[in-house]
Scaffold this motif. Structure first.
Motif, PDB file in Angstrom:
ATOM      1  N   ALA A   1      -3.775   5.505   5.098  1.00 34.04           N
ATOM      2  CA  ALA A   1      -4.690   5.307   3.830  1.00 34.04           C
ATOM      3  C   ALA A   1      -3.586   5.179   2.186  1.00 34.04           C
ATOM      4  O   ALA A   1      -3.450   3.999   1.890  1.00 34.04           O
ATOM      5  CB  ALA A   1      -5.515   6.452   2.973  1.00 34.04           C
ATOM      6  N   ARG A   2      -2.508   6.320   2.639  1.00 32.22           N
ATOM      7  CA  ARG A   2      -0.866   5.793   1.759  1.00 32.22           C
ATOM      8  C   ARG A   2      -0.909   4.936   1.819  1.00 32.22           C
ATOM      9  O   ARG A   2       0.380   4.099   1.335  1.00 32.22           O
ATOM     10  CB  ARG A   2       0.035   7.146   2.014  1.00 32.22           C
ATOM     11  CG  ARG A   2      -0.869   8.772   0.832  1.00 32.22           C
ATOM     12  CD  ARG A   2      -0.170   9.811   1.832  1.00 32.22           C
ATOM     13  NE  ARG A   2      -1.344  11.159   0.823  1.00 32.22           N
ATOM     14  CZ  ARG A   2      -1.129  11.765   1.490  1.00 32.22           C
ATOM     15  NH1 ARG A   2      -0.132  13.095   2.508  1.00 32.22           N
ATOM     16  NH2 ARG A   2      -1.326  13.221   1.070  1.00 32.22           N
TER      17      ARG A   2
ATOM     18  N   GLU B   1      -3.267   1.685   1.718  1.00 29.89           N
ATOM     19  CA  GLU B   1      -4.339   1.428   0.976  1.00 29.89           C
ATOM     20  C   GLU B   1      -5.259   0.841   1.526  1.00 29.89           C
ATOM     21  O   GLU B   1      -5.927   1.609   2.087  1.00 29.89           O
ATOM     22  CB  GLU B   1      -3.286   0.633  -0.507  1.00 29.89           C
ATOM     23  CG  GLU B   1      -2.413   1.197  -0.739  1.00 29.89           C
ATOM     24  CD  GLU B   1      -1.617  -0.607  -1.601  1.00 29.89           C
ATOM     25  OE1 GLU B   1      -2.202  -0.713  -1.569  1.00 29.89           O
ATOM     26  OE2 GLU B   1      -0.273  -0.341  -2.439  1.00 29.89           O
ATOM     27  N   GLY B   2      -6.705   0.319   1.122  1.00 28.03           N
ATOM     28  CA  GLY B   2      -7.435  -0.723   1.145  1.00 28.03           C
ATOM     29  C   GLY B   2      -7.626  -1.218   3.064  1.00 28.03           C
ATOM     30  O   GLY B   2      -8.728  -1.283   2.959  1.00 28.03           O
TER      31      GLY B   2
END
Length: 185
Positions: free
Chosen positions: A46-47, A50-51
């Motif tokens: 996720a880092r 992102e999306g």
């Protein structure tokens, strides 16, 4: 999934591959042992993505599934958390790196070596999709930094191809039977 001893030496450390290669192998190893939902993995992806983290992980899962079901030979991955790379893992990174560069012949050569046969178009497309997703986030994969003569890997996982593994047995009677069924067609 069965743990087996390794007879060949790793040729690189994860850190030799840079951020992109390390993320790729982290994801591939986690997926190969069924840990797609590991909190450390999902948070890290996720880092990094992102999306698109779920999308990247689902493409990695499909890539690993195809490697594990379409080939005629075992593909050897190091245990999650192991710093050393196996020859097969370096070939996985190399196939995706070649896909990023648009070098389809090189991508296919690495995939063919991993599978022990010509890769399907579906696997080729999946490798291209993984390469594109990593490229969208500027994770350029390269294996040119890999160093040689590393120490032995401790307890790698073997992903058996050509048949599903159940309690130490192939779906087909043996690896030779699985291979001979494919080669006699």
């Amino acid at each position: 999934m069965e743990i087996s001893p390794v007879t060949d030496q790793p040729i690189a450390f994860l850190s030799d591959l840079g951020t992109g290669g390390t993320l790729l192998m982290w994801g591939v190893r986690a997926v190969s042992v069924g840990q797609c939902q590991c909190p450390a993995l999902t948070t890290g992806f996720a880092r990094a993505f992102e999306g698109e983290a779920v999308n990247v992980l689902s493409h990695l899962a499909l890539f690993v599934k195809k490697l594990g079901t379409e080939g005629y030979r075992p593909v050897i991955f190091g245990a999650p958390g192991c710093r050393d790379l196996t020859h097969d893992e370096l070939s996985v990174v190399s196939s995706v790196a070649a896909a990023q560069l648009g070098q389809k012949c090189l991508r296919n050569m690495h995939l063919q070596w991993l599978l022990g046969r010509k890769p399907s178009y579906g696997l080729q497309d999946t490798a291209d999709n993984v390469a594109d997703l990593f490229g969208c986030f500027d994770y350029r994969l390269s294996v040119t930094q890999a160093k040689t003569s590393r120490s032995m890997i401790n307890r790698p996982f073997t992903v058996y191809t050509g048949g599903l593994m159940r309690h130490g047995q192939y779906k087909n009677d043996s690896p030779r039977d699985a291979h001979s069924q494919h080669t006699t067609e």
